[in-house]
Design an enzyme around this catalytic site. Structure first.
Site, mmCIF file in Angstrom:
data_model
loop_
_atom_site.group_PDB
_atom_site.id
_atom_site.type_symbol
_atom_site.label_atom_id
_atom_site.label_comp_id
_atom_site.label_asym_id
_atom_site.label_seq_id
_atom_site.Cartn_x
_atom_site.Cartn_y
_atom_site.Cartn_z
ATOM 1 N N ASP A 1 -4.806 5.227 5.896
ATOM 2 C CA ASP A 1 -5.418 6.392 6.526
ATOM 3 C C ASP A 1 -6.451 5.913 7.557
ATOM 4 O OD1 ASP A 1 -5.945 9.542 5.689
ATOM 5 O OD2 ASP A 1 -7.803 8.546 6.183
ATOM 6 N N GLU B 1 0.845 -1.204 0.000
ATOM 7 C CA GLU B 1 0.000 0.000 0.000
ATOM 8 C C GLU B 1 0.875 1.247 0.000
ATOM 9 O OE1 GLU B 1 -2.923 1.218 -0.135
ATOM 10 O OE2 GLU B 1 -4.441 -0.157 0.623
#
Ligand code: 5GP
Length: 183
Positions: A107, A103
Site C-alpha cells: 500500500d 507480501e
C-alpha cells in the site's frame, strides 16, 4: 457483482478466485524460470500472505524452502498507520541465501521497505519481493516490487488472506470497499 455488507460498509467482488488462480500460474512460472538451479527461501509475511503464499508455492516448480515473519502495520482501522512492529522473526539463517519475500499487499510501501532493510542485514545472496496486490497510487516512498500479481486502485480490499478487523481472510475472492460507512 456479488456484494458483502460489513458494519454498514459495502464491499463488491473485485477479483474472482479464478482470476487469482490463473494469475498465480503465470507468477509461479516466472519465479520458477528466474530461480532455476537455485533453492530460494520464500519468506511469507503473516498473517495476510498466508493464503497467497500457500497457493503460490505450489505453482513454483524449483526446489524451495519456506519461513515466515510476522509484522503489523495496520491498527484495527482501514487506514495505514505507518507503524511497523515485528511480532515473529524468521527462524532460518538467510546469509548467502536467495530470499523471496512474499507480501499480500503493498500500500504505502512502508512495511515492505522496512522488511527489505531488515532482511538485507542478514546478507542474503539476493532479495526479491513478490506481492499479490500493489496500490501504485498509495506509494509514500520510492520502492520496488519484483513480482506483482495485480495493480489495483487505492480502495480497501478484503478476502483471500486480507482481513477486516482480523476477519474475512477466508473469503475465496477479493472484495473492494465500494461504499464506506459515513457515521
Ligand atoms: P503498507 O505498509 O504498504 O502501507 O501496508 C502494508 C500492509 O497493510 C499489508 O501487508 C496489509 O497488512 C495492510 N493493508 C494495506 N492495504 C490493505 C487493504 O486494502 N486491505 C487490508 N486488509 N490490508 C491492507
Amino acid at each position: 457483482m456479488e456484494k458483502i455488507k460489513i458494519d454498514n460498509n459495502i464491499f463488491g467482488e473485485f477479483l474472482s478466485a479464478k482470476e487469482i488462480s490463473e494469475r498465480l500460474v503465470e507468477m509461479g512460472k516466472e519465479i520458477t524460470e528466474d530461480y532455476a538451479g537455485k533453492t530460494p527461501i520464500l519468506v511469507g509475511v503473516l498473517n495476510g500472505s498466508v493464503i497467497f503464499f500457500s497457493d503460490l508455492i505450489r505453482e513454483i516448480k524449483c526446489d524451495c524452502e519456506i519461513d515466515f515473519i510476522r509484522v503489523s502495520s495496520y491498527e484495527k482501522a482501514m487506514r495505514s498507520s505507518g507503524i511497523v512492529k515485528v511480532h515473529k522473526d524468521v527462524n532460518s539463517n538467510l546469509e548467502g541465501r536467495h530470499v523471496l519475500l512474499v507480501e499480500d499487499i503493498v500500500d504505502s510501501g512502508l512495511s515492505v521497505t522496512y522488511l527489505r532493510e531488515k532482511l538485507l542485514k542478514s546478507n542474503p545472496a539476493s532479495l526479491k519481493i513478490v506481492s499479490l496486490l500493489l496500490k501504485p497510487e498509495q506509494a509514500k516512498i520510492d520502492f520496488e516490487v519484483d513480482y506483482v500479481g495485480f495493480e489495483i486502485p487505492p480502495a480497501f480490499v478484503i478476502g483471500y488472506g486480507l482481513d477486516y478487523e482480523q476477519k474475512y481472510r477466508n473469503l475465496k475472492a477479493i472484495y473492494s470497499l465500494i461504499e464506506e460507512r459515513t457515521v
